[in-house]
Design a protein around this motif. Structure first.
Motif, PDB file in Angstrom:
ATOM      1  N   LEU A  75      44.306  46.231  48.943  1.00 53.54           N
ATOM      2  CA  LEU A  75      42.847  46.082  48.931  1.00 53.54           C
ATOM      3  C   LEU A  75      42.190  47.086  47.998  1.00 53.54           C
ATOM      4  O   LEU A  75      41.268  46.753  47.246  1.00 53.54           O
ATOM      5  CB  LEU A  75      42.295  46.252  50.345  1.00 53.54           C
ATOM      6  CG  LEU A  75      42.382  45.062  51.296  1.00 53.54           C
ATOM      7  CD1 LEU A  75      41.839  45.447  52.659  1.00 53.54           C
ATOM      8  CD2 LEU A  75      41.625  43.870  50.750  1.00 53.54           C
ATOM      9  N   ALA A  76      42.655  48.331  48.062  1.00 51.51           N
ATOM     10  CA  ALA A  76      42.011  49.396  47.280  1.00 51.51           C
ATOM     11  C   ALA A  76      42.265  49.234  45.784  1.00 51.51           C
ATOM     12  O   ALA A  76      41.399  49.589  44.968  1.00 51.51           O
ATOM     13  CB  ALA A  76      42.520  50.756  47.746  1.00 51.51           C
ATOM     14  N   ASN A  77      43.417  48.690  45.418  1.00 49.96           N
ATOM     15  CA  ASN A  77      43.800  48.625  44.010  1.00 49.96           C
ATOM     16  C   ASN A  77      43.562  47.266  43.370  1.00 49.96           C
ATOM     17  O   ASN A  77      43.833  47.095  42.180  1.00 49.96           O
ATOM     18  CB  ASN A  77      45.278  49.003  43.853  1.00 49.96           C
ATOM     19  CG  ASN A  77      45.572  50.412  44.329  1.00 49.96           C
ATOM     20  OD1 ASN A  77      44.728  51.298  44.222  1.00 49.96           O
ATOM     21  ND2 ASN A  77      46.754  50.617  44.870  1.00 49.96           N
ATOM     22  N   THR A  78      43.063  46.302  44.148  1.00 52.24           N
ATOM     23  CA  THR A  78      42.827  44.960  43.606  1.00 52.24           C
ATOM     24  C   THR A  78      41.401  44.530  43.934  1.00 52.24           C
ATOM     25  O   THR A  78      41.165  43.810  44.908  1.00 52.24           O
ATOM     26  CB  THR A  78      43.836  43.946  44.178  1.00 52.24           C
ATOM     27  OG1 THR A  78      45.155  44.478  44.095  1.00 52.24           O
ATOM     28  CG2 THR A  78      43.768  42.635  43.411  1.00 52.24           C
ATOM     29  N   PRO A  79      40.422  44.979  43.158  1.00 52.88           N
ATOM     30  CA  PRO A  79      39.035  44.557  43.409  1.00 52.88           C
ATOM     31  C   PRO A  79      38.833  43.110  43.007  1.00 52.88           C
ATOM     32  O   PRO A  79      39.717  42.474  42.414  1.00 52.88           O
ATOM     33  CB  PRO A  79      38.226  45.503  42.518  1.00 52.88           C
ATOM     34  CG  PRO A  79      39.155  45.849  41.405  1.00 52.88           C
ATOM     35  CD  PRO A  79      40.530  45.894  42.012  1.00 52.88           C
ATOM     36  N   LEU A  80      37.659  42.583  43.343  1.00 53.69           N
ATOM     37  CA  LEU A  80      37.310  41.252  42.879  1.00 53.69           C
ATOM     38  C   LEU A  80      37.256  41.239  41.356  1.00 53.69           C
ATOM     39  O   LEU A  80      36.949  42.263  40.735  1.00 53.69           O
ATOM     40  CB  LEU A  80      35.955  40.834  43.453  1.00 53.69           C
ATOM     41  CG  LEU A  80      35.909  40.557  44.956  1.00 53.69           C
ATOM     42  CD1 LEU A  80      34.487  40.254  45.394  1.00 53.69           C
ATOM     43  CD2 LEU A  80      36.829  39.407  45.323  1.00 53.69           C
ATOM     44  N   PRO A  81      37.564  40.106  40.723  1.00 54.92           N
ATOM     45  CA  PRO A  81      37.540  40.057  39.252  1.00 54.92           C
ATOM     46  C   PRO A  81      36.208  40.551  38.688  1.00 54.92           C
ATOM     47  O   PRO A  81      35.144  40.110  39.112  1.00 54.92           O
ATOM     48  CB  PRO A  81      37.757  38.564  38.958  1.00 54.92           C
ATOM     49  CG  PRO A  81      38.515  38.061  40.133  1.00 54.92           C
ATOM     50  CD  PRO A  81      37.988  38.830  41.311  1.00 54.92           C
ATOM     51  N   PHE A  82      36.298  41.468  37.736  1.00 56.71           N
ATOM     52  CA  PHE A  82      35.096  42.100  37.193  1.00 56.71           C
ATOM     53  C   PHE A  82      34.171  41.081  36.529  1.00 56.71           C
ATOM     54  O   PHE A  82      32.950  41.144  36.684  1.00 56.71           O
ATOM     55  CB  PHE A  82      35.507  43.178  36.192  1.00 56.71           C
ATOM     56  CG  PHE A  82      34.352  43.891  35.567  1.00 56.71           C
ATOM     57  CD1 PHE A  82      33.567  44.769  36.292  1.00 56.71           C
ATOM     58  CD2 PHE A  82      34.034  43.686  34.226  1.00 56.71           C
ATOM     59  CE1 PHE A  82      32.497  45.424  35.719  1.00 56.71           C
ATOM     60  CE2 PHE A  82      32.972  44.336  33.641  1.00 56.71           C
ATOM     61  CZ  PHE A  82      32.200  45.199  34.387  1.00 56.71           C
ATOM     62  N   SER A  83      34.729  40.152  35.778  1.00 55.03           N
ATOM     63  CA  SER A  83      33.895  39.176  35.075  1.00 55.03           C
ATOM     64  C   SER A  83      33.105  38.315  36.054  1.00 55.03           C
ATOM     65  O   SER A  83      31.967  37.919  35.763  1.00 55.03           O
ATOM     66  CB  SER A  83      34.768  38.292  34.185  1.00 55.03           C
ATOM     67  OG  SER A  83      35.768  37.637  34.944  1.00 55.03           O
ATOM     68  N   TYR A  84      33.692  38.031  37.210  1.00 60.98           N
ATOM     69  CA  TYR A  84      32.993  37.244  38.225  1.00 60.98           C
ATOM     70  C   TYR A  84      31.779  38.016  38.753  1.00 60.98           C
ATOM     71  O   TYR A  84      30.684  37.467  38.888  1.00 60.98           O
ATOM     72  CB  TYR A  84      33.970  36.915  39.352  1.00 60.98           C
ATOM     73  CG  TYR A  84      33.399  36.091  40.470  1.00 60.98           C
ATOM     74  CD1 TYR A  84      32.974  34.786  40.254  1.00 60.98           C
ATOM     75  CD2 TYR A  84      33.299  36.609  41.759  1.00 60.98           C
ATOM     76  CE1 TYR A  84      32.461  34.019  41.292  1.00 60.98           C
ATOM     77  CE2 TYR A  84      32.793  35.859  42.799  1.00 60.98           C
ATOM     78  CZ  TYR A  84      32.381  34.560  42.557  1.00 60.98           C
ATOM     79  OH  TYR A  84      31.870  33.813  43.581  1.00 60.98           O
ATOM     80  N   SER A  85      31.969  39.294  39.046  1.00 64.14           N
ATOM     81  CA  SER A  85      30.866  40.116  39.537  1.00 64.14           C
ATOM     82  C   SER A  85      29.781  40.267  38.481  1.00 64.14           C
ATOM     83  O   SER A  85      28.584  40.215  38.796  1.00 64.14           O
ATOM     84  CB  SER A  85      31.388  41.499  39.954  1.00 64.14           C
ATOM     85  OG  SER A  85      32.381  41.384  40.954  1.00 64.14           O
ATOM     86  N   VAL A  86      30.177  40.459  37.223  1.00 67.85           N
ATOM     87  CA  VAL A  86      29.203  40.623  36.149  1.00 67.85           C
ATOM     88  C   VAL A  86      28.384  39.353  35.960  1.00 67.85           C
ATOM     89  O   VAL A  86      27.161  39.398  35.763  1.00 67.85           O
ATOM     90  CB  VAL A  86      29.910  41.019  34.838  1.00 67.85           C
ATOM     91  CG1 VAL A  86      28.952  40.927  33.658  1.00 67.85           C
ATOM     92  CG2 VAL A  86      30.458  42.428  34.952  1.00 67.85           C
ATOM     93  N   MET A  87      29.039  38.198  36.029  1.00 74.08           N
ATOM     94  CA  MET A  87      28.328  36.935  35.855  1.00 74.08           C
ATOM     95  C   MET A  87      27.243  36.757  36.912  1.00 74.08           C
ATOM     96  O   MET A  87      26.097  36.416  36.597  1.00 74.08           O
ATOM     97  CB  MET A  87      29.325  35.773  35.909  1.00 74.08           C
ATOM     98  CG  MET A  87      28.713  34.395  35.678  1.00 74.08           C
ATOM     99  SD  MET A  87      28.084  33.610  37.204  1.00 74.08           S
ATOM    100  CE  MET A  87      29.621  33.295  38.079  1.00 74.08           C
ATOM    101  N   ILE A  88      27.583  37.017  38.166  1.00 76.16           N
ATOM    102  CA  ILE A  88      26.593  36.873  39.238  1.00 76.16           C
ATOM    103  C   ILE A  88      25.489  37.907  39.084  1.00 76.16           C
ATOM    104  O   ILE A  88      24.304  37.598  39.260  1.00 76.16           O
ATOM    105  CB  ILE A  88      27.289  36.995  40.598  1.00 76.16           C
ATOM    106  CG1 ILE A  88      28.225  35.808  40.822  1.00 76.16           C
ATOM    107  CG2 ILE A  88      26.265  37.075  41.723  1.00 76.16           C
ATOM    108  CD1 ILE A  88      28.947  35.824  42.139  1.00 76.16           C
TER     109      ILE A  88
END
Length: 309
Positions: free
Chosen positions: A203-216
């Motif tokens: 969990l700590a080393n695998t965040p949600l995909p960065f591009s997905y968060s940036v898009m939202i």
């Protein structure tokens, strides 16, 4: 983490600590300024250049709400999985302590105390590893000097403590204190602790995909910036109110999702790992019923745990 009893509907309207509103105030102030600008341009500038209307925002708003729903569901699933992993740590630690404490009296009580103290140290070491903080100060009062010196040079301290548990049990078997069946039973709990380490590290080393968060994130703020210019034609003087309400809803949802995406952090809605470690040590102390087993100092309050009335 904020821990408070349920409030009635009226008091809940004015809760400040634990809300994401404080960090959103500058952004909401920008939306308010844009709303006033939209009203001024609409009323005082001939050939008003921006007349978006509400239909485009209705369509985009529905799509954005769906994306935010997926984003929040994914973040909450990570938060809940982190809580389940630490719940598993509690269950396994209690079972391990029960097995050690129920061993024959031939086992040195001092050895039992060292093992129980190291269980608490294991939880603190995992907490510090997940947060990227220094664990040595908390471990100094929970581990033997030899184990503390060994752990101090290690990068992954919970794994070293877990290895020491196995070595401790192997030594007890060589001494004839425990038999092979007891060793197998206890080893299952050590494997469960290893699973907890692996799950937390994943969990700590695998965040949600960065591009997905940036898009939202970009879509939300573009939507909120343009929203006053679409509302002003129909809402008139109420444009700032409606723009702020919609902006607060979307921005708050995105901010909460960003907070709980990493359940082991230090933000107010993350897991209260300090309190969990302290509770586990209190349970171990009660189970031991040994006056010579002194409790180590409680963990520091760096996790920003608030217990409010």
């Amino acid at each position: 983490m904020i821990i408070r009893p349920k409030l009635n509907w009226f008091r809940l309207l004015f809760v400040w600590r634990g809300s994401v509103l404080p960090q959103l105030l500058p952004r909401l102030a920008l939306i308010f300024v844009l709303s006033i600008s939209a009203m001024f341009m609409h009323d005082h500038i001939r050939n008003y250049p921006v007349n978006l209307g509400t239909p485009p925002f209705a369509l985009v708003g529905i799509a954005l709400a769906v994306f935010l729903g997926f984003r929040n569901s994914a973040s909450y699933e990570r938060w809940w999985e982190g809580r389940k992993l630490w719940g598993e740590l509690f269950i396994t630690a209690r079972s391990l302590a029960r097995q050690i404490l129920s061993m024959p009296n031939s086992l040195d009580p001092l050895q039992k105390r060292h093992f129980l103290a190291a269980i608490g140290g294991f939880a603190h070491a995992l907490r510090h590893q997940l947060r990227g903080t220094d664990a040595l100060a908390d471990l100094a009062s929970r581990l033997t000097p030899e184990l503390h010196a060994r752990v101090s040079t290690a990068q992954f301290k919970p794994g070293i403590i877990l290895l020491w548990f196995g070595e401790w049990l192997a030594q007890r078997q060589r001494d004839g204190t425990i038999d092979g069946y007891a060793l197998i039973a206890i080893d299952r709990n050590l494997n469960a602790l290893s699973d907890v380490i692996g799950g937390c590290e994943r969990l700590a080393n695998t965040p949600l995909p960065f591009s997905y968060s940036v898009m939202i994130h970009r879509t939300i703020y573009l939507f909120c910036v343009l929203l006053p210019f679409g509302l002003v034609d129909g809402a008139g003087m109420l444009t700032p109110l409606f723009a702020l309400l919609v902006a607060y809803a979307f921005m708050a949802l995105e901010a909460i999702a960003a907070q709980i995406e990493d359940p082991f952090g230090l933000e107010e809605n993350d897991l209260a790992l300090n309190a969990m470690c302290n509770t586990l040590e209190a349970v171990l102390h009660d189970m031991s019923a040994d006056p010579a087993f002194e409790r180590a100092p409680k963990a520091s309050s760096s996790s920003r745990l608030y217990i409010l009335d």
